[in-house]
Design an enzyme around this catalytic site. Structure first.
Site, mmCIF file in Angstrom:
data_model
loop_
_atom_site.group_PDB
_atom_site.id
_atom_site.type_symbol
_atom_site.label_atom_id
_atom_site.label_comp_id
_atom_site.label_asym_id
_atom_site.label_seq_id
_atom_site.Cartn_x
_atom_site.Cartn_y
_atom_site.Cartn_z
ATOM 1 N N LYS A 166 0.827 -1.209 0.000
ATOM 2 C CA LYS A 166 0.000 0.000 0.000
ATOM 3 C C LYS A 166 0.857 1.253 0.000
ATOM 4 O O LYS A 166 0.576 2.217 -0.730
ATOM 5 C CB LYS A 166 -0.912 0.009 1.231
ATOM 6 C CG LYS A 166 -1.818 1.230 1.298
ATOM 7 C CD LYS A 166 -2.466 1.424 2.661
ATOM 8 C CE LYS A 166 -1.548 2.137 3.618
ATOM 9 N NZ LYS A 166 -2.264 2.779 4.743
ATOM 10 N N ASN A 167 1.897 1.266 0.828
ATOM 11 C CA ASN A 167 2.713 2.471 0.968
ATOM 12 C C ASN A 167 3.589 2.736 -0.249
ATOM 13 O O ASN A 167 4.171 3.817 -0.365
ATOM 14 C CB ASN A 167 3.573 2.386 2.231
ATOM 15 C CG ASN A 167 2.739 2.499 3.498
ATOM 16 O OD1 ASN A 167 1.616 3.006 3.467
ATOM 17 N ND2 ASN A 167 3.267 2.019 4.602
ATOM 18 N N CYS A 202 -5.030 8.209 9.972
ATOM 19 C CA CYS A 202 -5.064 7.629 11.317
ATOM 20 C C CYS A 202 -4.810 8.689 12.380
ATOM 21 O O CYS A 202 -4.008 9.600 12.189
ATOM 22 C CB CYS A 202 -4.007 6.532 11.447
ATOM 23 S SG CYS A 202 -4.369 5.033 10.531
ATOM 24 N N PRO A 217 3.069 16.825 10.496
ATOM 25 C CA PRO A 217 2.956 18.068 9.741
ATOM 26 C C PRO A 217 3.532 17.938 8.343
ATOM 27 O O PRO A 217 4.480 17.192 8.105
ATOM 28 C CB PRO A 217 3.763 19.065 10.585
ATOM 29 C CG PRO A 217 4.701 18.227 11.399
ATOM 30 C CD PRO A 217 3.959 16.954 11.660
ATOM 31 N N VAL A 218 2.935 18.697 7.420
ATOM 32 C CA VAL A 218 3.420 18.697 6.038
ATOM 33 C C VAL A 218 4.501 19.757 5.846
ATOM 34 O O VAL A 218 4.849 20.083 4.721
ATOM 35 C CB VAL A 218 2.254 18.929 5.051
ATOM 36 C CG1 VAL A 218 1.270 17.780 5.111
ATOM 37 C CG2 VAL A 218 1.561 20.250 5.326
ATOM 38 N N ILE A 243 9.300 7.236 16.303
ATOM 39 C CA ILE A 243 8.883 7.898 15.056
ATOM 40 C C ILE A 243 7.676 8.801 15.285
ATOM 41 O O ILE A 243 7.703 9.989 14.978
ATOM 42 C CB ILE A 243 8.559 6.857 13.965
ATOM 43 C CG1 ILE A 243 9.724 5.881 13.778
ATOM 44 C CG2 ILE A 243 8.216 7.561 12.652
ATOM 45 C CD1 ILE A 243 10.986 6.491 13.243
#
EC number: 2.5.1.7
Length: 432
Positions: free
Chosen positions: A22-23, A126, A132-133, A339
């Site tokens: 998926k990733n 989730c 943050p972007v 993480i």
């Protein structure tokens, strides 16, 4: 909402096909926006997040065609999808789609590089703490983009003449930012150097696809990726790598039940850190012609300490599953999450099943118990939900996992795959 009813205590035995990652699939799908040609992706998993990305791409004007399943030496290789962005109908990624999945922000770089502008809602996904972007935004700004955040949207425009190559040093490793900037750089003017880039296999898979589309990329899989921009990219055919998180998940399910499974299509090089840690817990991985065979070495499950790290370290997406596995170990295990914040939401649910877990900040001390007991539990996010399934497979009595829509975001036909190996479980569909 659907739920899973699991009656535990049965060893898993048999083979499990590993789906496409998926990733890897999500950024690969977004890469279709970089070309007016057709990007064909094989081994596409059938997941809710894939459907969300397809709906988002359709909003941008992408023509999407599913062509059943490709066949290979190992049997079915997942669905094949053809993505054609001949013209971009809209450069806006709306909130109602992006809120469902954080990976939707991956359209930002491709849209900005090809169209010179993009308006992308701040992402959802989730509920496991902030992601943050900022790293995406700062990287694009280094390439000359003007960006503001207004009304919950990232509004970006490229300079006259398009994005420009730049040297971008990430203050911390970010898979999503590495992917977004690698795609944007593929159409930028000049050379881009990404320093402290993510090294995950999904990054390398994306690079291989972009190279097949005509991009010039060196160093994918290392922490320094060099991209020389091209005026245009073409269509290509690419097969998505197998899902290493699904591989690790089913390996732990086999281990906790005392079973033996062959994971068809799995690649050891993608999970070396996982295999090394599980070896310390007395779990064996054997490479086979079809993939990997997993079983306990001597019947005993030993406690081992784990810290999540960026690849090639132990993946954060297997932390919850590892905690479930350690619940019945001999001894104790310290599991440290480095993480993401707020990624221990499965602990209270595992405790309902009799697990002995104490959380100290970013670490959880798991003291093994002889047996877990079935209980009704609630899934809070994708990986937490599958940890409860793993625990339920080993627990005495019946476990009911509620809110399993999280599972459908990341695991393809999980109950079918487990039942085929002897699990006693079924999906209960709620009609209200």
């Amino acid at each position: 909402m659907d739920k899973l009813r699991i009656r535990g205590g049965r060893p898993l035995k048999g083979s499990i096909p590993i789906s496409g990652a998926k990733n890897a699939a999500l950024p690969l799908m977004a890469a279709c926006l970089l070309t007016d040609g057709t990007l064909t992706l094989a081994n596409l998993p059938h997941l809710a997040d894939i459907t969300t990305m397809a709906n988002l791409l359709a909003q941008h004007g992408v023509d999407i065609r599913l062509n059943g399943h490709a066949q290979g030496g190992g049997g079915s290789q997942g669905r094949v999808v053809e993505l054609t962005a001949a013209t971009i109908a809209s450069t806006t990624a709306p909130y109602d789609l992006v809120r469902k999945m954080r990976a939707s922000v991956l359209v930002l770089g491709p849209l900005l590089a090809r169209c010179g502008q993009a308006k992308v809602s701040l992402p959802g996904g989730c509920a496991i703490g902030p992601r943050p972007v900022d790293l995406h935004i700062k990287g694009l700004q280094a390439m000359g983009a003007s960006i503001e955040i207004d009304g919950g949207y990232v509004i970006a425009s490229a300079p006259a003449g398009g994005l420009r190559g730049a040297e971008i040093v990430f203050p911390q490793v970010s898979v999503g930012a590495t992917e977004n900037l690698m795609m944007a750089a593929a159409l930028a003017k000049g050379e881009t150097l990404l320093v402290n880039a993510a090294r995950e296999p999904e990054i390398t898979d994306l690079a291989h696809c972009l190279i097949a589309m005509g991009a010039e990329i060196e160093g994918a899989g290392t922490d320094r990726i060099r991209i020389r921009g091209r005026d245009r990219l073409s269509g290509a055919h690419h097969t998505i790598i197998p899902d290493r998180i699904e591989t690790g998940t089913f390996a732990m399910a086999a281990a906790i039940t005392g079973g033996e499974v062959e994971l068809v299509g799995a690649r050891l090089e993608h999970i070396k850190s996982v295999a090394k840690i599980l070896s310390g817990a007395e779990i064996d991985f054997e490479e086979t012609e079809a993939g990997l065979r997993v079983r306990r070495r001597n019947g005993v499950l030993l406690g081992v300490d784990v810290m999540t790290e960026p690849f090639p370290g132990f993946p954060t997406d297997l932390q919850a599953q590892m905690m479930a596995l350690m619940c019945t170990c001999t001894g104790a295990a310290m599991i440290t999450e480095s993480i993401f914040e707020n990624r221990f939401m499965h602990v209270p649910e595992l405790a309902r099943m009799g697990a002995n877990i104490t959380v100290h900040g970013a670490s959880a001390l798991v003291r093994g118990v002889p047996r877990l007991t079935g209980a009704p539990v609630m899934a809070t996010d994708l990986r937490a939900s599958v940890s409860l399934v793993i625990a339920g497979l080993a627990a005495a009595g019946e476990t009911v996992v509620n809110r399993i829509y999280h599972l459908d975001r990341g695991y393809e036909r999980i109950e079918e795959k487990l039942v085929a190996c002897g699990a006693d479980m079924e999906r209960v569909r709620e009609t209200d």
